[in-house]
Design a protein around this motif. Structure first.
Motif, PDB file in Angstrom:
ATOM      1  N   ASN A  57       0.815  -1.207   0.000  1.00 40.87           N
ATOM      2  CA  ASN A  57       0.000   0.000   0.000  1.00 40.87           C
ATOM      3  C   ASN A  57       0.851   1.259   0.000  1.00 40.87           C
ATOM      4  O   ASN A  57       0.521   2.230  -0.680  1.00 40.87           O
ATOM      5  CB  ASN A  57      -0.962  -0.004   1.182  1.00 40.87           C
ATOM      6  CG  ASN A  57      -2.178  -0.849   0.904  1.00 40.87           C
ATOM      7  OD1 ASN A  57      -2.170  -1.711   0.024  1.00 40.87           O
ATOM      8  ND2 ASN A  57      -3.243  -0.639   1.654  1.00 40.87           N
TER       9      ASN A  57
ATOM     10  N   GLU B 187      -1.397   4.096  -1.289  1.00 38.50           N
ATOM     11  CA  GLU B 187      -2.720   3.753  -0.773  1.00 38.50           C
ATOM     12  C   GLU B 187      -2.670   3.821   0.750  1.00 38.50           C
ATOM     13  O   GLU B 187      -1.629   3.575   1.355  1.00 38.50           O
ATOM     14  CB  GLU B 187      -3.123   2.343  -1.210  1.00 38.50           C
ATOM     15  CG  GLU B 187      -3.329   2.188  -2.704  1.00 38.50           C
ATOM     16  CD  GLU B 187      -4.547   2.927  -3.215  1.00 38.50           C
ATOM     17  OE1 GLU B 187      -5.515   3.113  -2.434  1.00 38.50           O
ATOM     18  OE2 GLU B 187      -4.545   3.334  -4.389  1.00 38.50           O
TER      19      GLU B 187
ATOM     20  N   THR C  57      -2.890   2.851   4.626  1.00 39.77           N
ATOM     21  CA  THR C  57      -2.625   1.622   5.365  1.00 39.77           C
ATOM     22  C   THR C  57      -2.733   1.923   6.861  1.00 39.77           C
ATOM     23  O   THR C  57      -2.310   2.983   7.307  1.00 39.77           O
ATOM     24  CB  THR C  57      -1.227   1.044   5.033  1.00 39.77           C
ATOM     25  OG1 THR C  57      -1.002  -0.114   5.827  1.00 39.77           O
ATOM     26  CG2 THR C  57      -0.114   2.039   5.222  1.00 39.77           C
TER      27      THR C  57
ATOM     28  N   GLU D 258      -7.255 -11.238  -3.691  1.00 34.96           N
ATOM     29  CA  GLU D 258      -7.366  -9.866  -3.191  1.00 34.96           C
ATOM     30  C   GLU D 258      -6.067  -9.094  -3.357  1.00 34.96           C
ATOM     31  O   GLU D 258      -6.092  -7.907  -3.674  1.00 34.96           O
ATOM     32  CB  GLU D 258      -7.800  -9.882  -1.722  1.00 34.96           C
ATOM     33  CG  GLU D 258      -8.143  -8.507  -1.230  1.00 34.96           C
ATOM     34  CD  GLU D 258      -9.019  -8.522   0.001  1.00 34.96           C
ATOM     35  OE1 GLU D 258      -9.080  -7.469   0.657  1.00 34.96           O
ATOM     36  OE2 GLU D 258      -9.642  -9.549   0.316  1.00 34.96           O
TER      37      GLU D 258
ATOM     38  N   TYR E 220     -16.830  -0.904  -9.416  1.00 38.07           N
ATOM     39  CA  TYR E 220     -17.271   0.231  -8.608  1.00 38.07           C
ATOM     40  C   TYR E 220     -16.947  -0.059  -7.152  1.00 38.07           C
ATOM     41  O   TYR E 220     -16.912  -1.216  -6.735  1.00 38.07           O
ATOM     42  CB  TYR E 220     -18.791   0.430  -8.717  1.00 38.07           C
ATOM     43  CG  TYR E 220     -19.252   0.885 -10.077  1.00 38.07           C
ATOM     44  CD1 TYR E 220     -19.398   2.242 -10.349  1.00 38.07           C
ATOM     45  CD2 TYR E 220     -19.547  -0.024 -11.063  1.00 38.07           C
ATOM     46  CE1 TYR E 220     -19.832   2.659 -11.593  1.00 38.07           C
ATOM     47  CE2 TYR E 220     -19.978   0.380 -12.310  1.00 38.07           C
ATOM     48  CZ  TYR E 220     -20.130   1.745 -12.563  1.00 38.07           C
ATOM     49  OH  TYR E 220     -20.546   2.145 -13.794  1.00 38.07           O
ATOM     50  N   GLU E 221     -16.757   0.999  -6.358  1.00 38.79           N
ATOM     51  CA  GLU E 221     -16.530   0.809  -4.928  1.00 38.79           C
ATOM     52  C   GLU E 221     -17.027   2.008  -4.159  1.00 38.79           C
ATOM     53  O   GLU E 221     -17.209   3.090  -4.725  1.00 38.79           O
ATOM     54  CB  GLU E 221     -15.048   0.562  -4.623  1.00 38.79           C
ATOM     55  CG  GLU E 221     -14.152   1.738  -4.863  1.00 38.79           C
ATOM     56  CD  GLU E 221     -12.698   1.452  -4.529  1.00 38.79           C
ATOM     57  OE1 GLU E 221     -12.397   0.404  -3.929  1.00 38.79           O
ATOM     58  OE2 GLU E 221     -11.859   2.273  -4.879  1.00 38.79           O
ATOM     59  N   LEU E 222     -17.256   1.807  -2.883  1.00 37.22           N
ATOM     60  CA  LEU E 222     -17.722   2.858  -2.000  1.00 37.22           C
ATOM     61  C   LEU E 222     -17.138   2.607  -0.625  1.00 37.22           C
ATOM     62  O   LEU E 222     -17.310   1.512  -0.061  1.00 37.22           O
ATOM     63  CB  LEU E 222     -19.264   2.849  -1.919  1.00 37.22           C
ATOM     64  CG  LEU E 222     -19.918   3.788  -0.913  1.00 37.22           C
ATOM     65  CD1 LEU E 222     -19.695   5.246  -1.330  1.00 37.22           C
ATOM     66  CD2 LEU E 222     -21.401   3.471  -0.807  1.00 37.22           C
ATOM     67  N   ASP E 223     -16.410   3.555  -0.086  1.00 39.31           N
ATOM     68  CA  ASP E 223     -15.927   3.438   1.285  1.00 39.31           C
ATOM     69  C   ASP E 223     -17.092   3.782   2.219  1.00 39.31           C
ATOM     70  O   ASP E 223     -17.747   4.808   2.051  1.00 39.31           O
ATOM     71  CB  ASP E 223     -14.768   4.417   1.543  1.00 39.31           C
ATOM     72  CG  ASP E 223     -13.498   4.000   0.815  1.00 39.31           C
ATOM     73  OD1 ASP E 223     -13.351   2.787   0.543  1.00 39.31           O
ATOM     74  OD2 ASP E 223     -12.676   4.878   0.519  1.00 39.31           O
ATOM     75  N   LEU E 224     -17.358   2.906   3.164  1.00 41.41           N
ATOM     76  CA  LEU E 224     -18.475   3.105   4.085  1.00 41.41           C
ATOM     77  C   LEU E 224     -18.002   3.519   5.449  1.00 41.41           C
ATOM     78  O   LEU E 224     -17.019   3.166   5.950  1.00 41.41           O
ATOM     79  CB  LEU E 224     -19.303   1.829   4.197  1.00 41.41           C
ATOM     80  CG  LEU E 224     -19.908   1.344   2.889  1.00 41.41           C
ATOM     81  CD1 LEU E 224     -20.612   0.024   3.102  1.00 41.41           C
ATOM     82  CD2 LEU E 224     -20.892   2.374   2.356  1.00 41.41           C
TER      83      LEU E 224
END
Length: 157
Positions: A28, A33, A35, A85, A153-157
């Motif tokens: 990362n 990204e 971490t 992953e 697609y992605e979404l941080d929750l």
């Protein structure tokens, strides 16, 4: 399991959580990204490994690369689905077949776990990874003539 430069690929246990966390943190960090850091990752990795919720394969000793899989029941068949992953080899050890050996071992592990589907995602600009995946005949649905273009697609929750 598969080898690269004489380095055996082995399955990680909970005692390897620190090495797995170090490699994931380095991955990362290398790609800018976020971490949570090695300590937090080690704790989570140990928990997931102990609960058989992830499979981690390690290359080298000390570990210089990893493949992290999630194997889960499939909705569409009685088999399992496998999701790669993460696949990472430390920069100093790239170009020596470690990534290829890890991917080969990941596919073998998925088959042994009863999976009939193997999937992953990678960045469009990561041409080395894309070349590796394509050399294993993994299909990039974006460019496949026999089906619709697939989008991620992605979404941080």
């Amino acid at each position: 399991m598969a080898t690269a430069e004489g380095n055996r690929i082995r399955r990680a246990g909970a005692s390897d959580a620190g090495d797995v966390a170090r490699l994931l943190n380095d991955f990362n960090t290398e790609y800018d990204e976020p971490t949570p850091g090695v300590a937090a990752l080690a704790e989570r990795v140990a928990e997931l490994l102990a609960g058989d919720q992830i499979v981690v394969l390690l290359a080298g000793e000390p570990p210089l690369g990893l493949a992290l899989l999630r194997i889960r029941p499939s909705l569409w068949s009685t088999a399992a689905d496998a999701y790669l992953e993460e696949l990472y080899v430390a920069p100093a050890h790239r170009g020596h077949g470690h990534g290829r050996a890890l991917l080969e071992a990941a596919i073998e592990t998925a088959r042994e776990a009863g999976a009939d589907h193997f999937e992953l995602t990678t960045g469009e600009t990561d041409t080395a990874a894309r070349a590796l995946y394509e050399s294993f005949n993994l299909t990039n649905r974006e460019g496949a003539p026999d089906g619709p273009r697939m989008l991620y697609y992605e979404l941080d929750l």
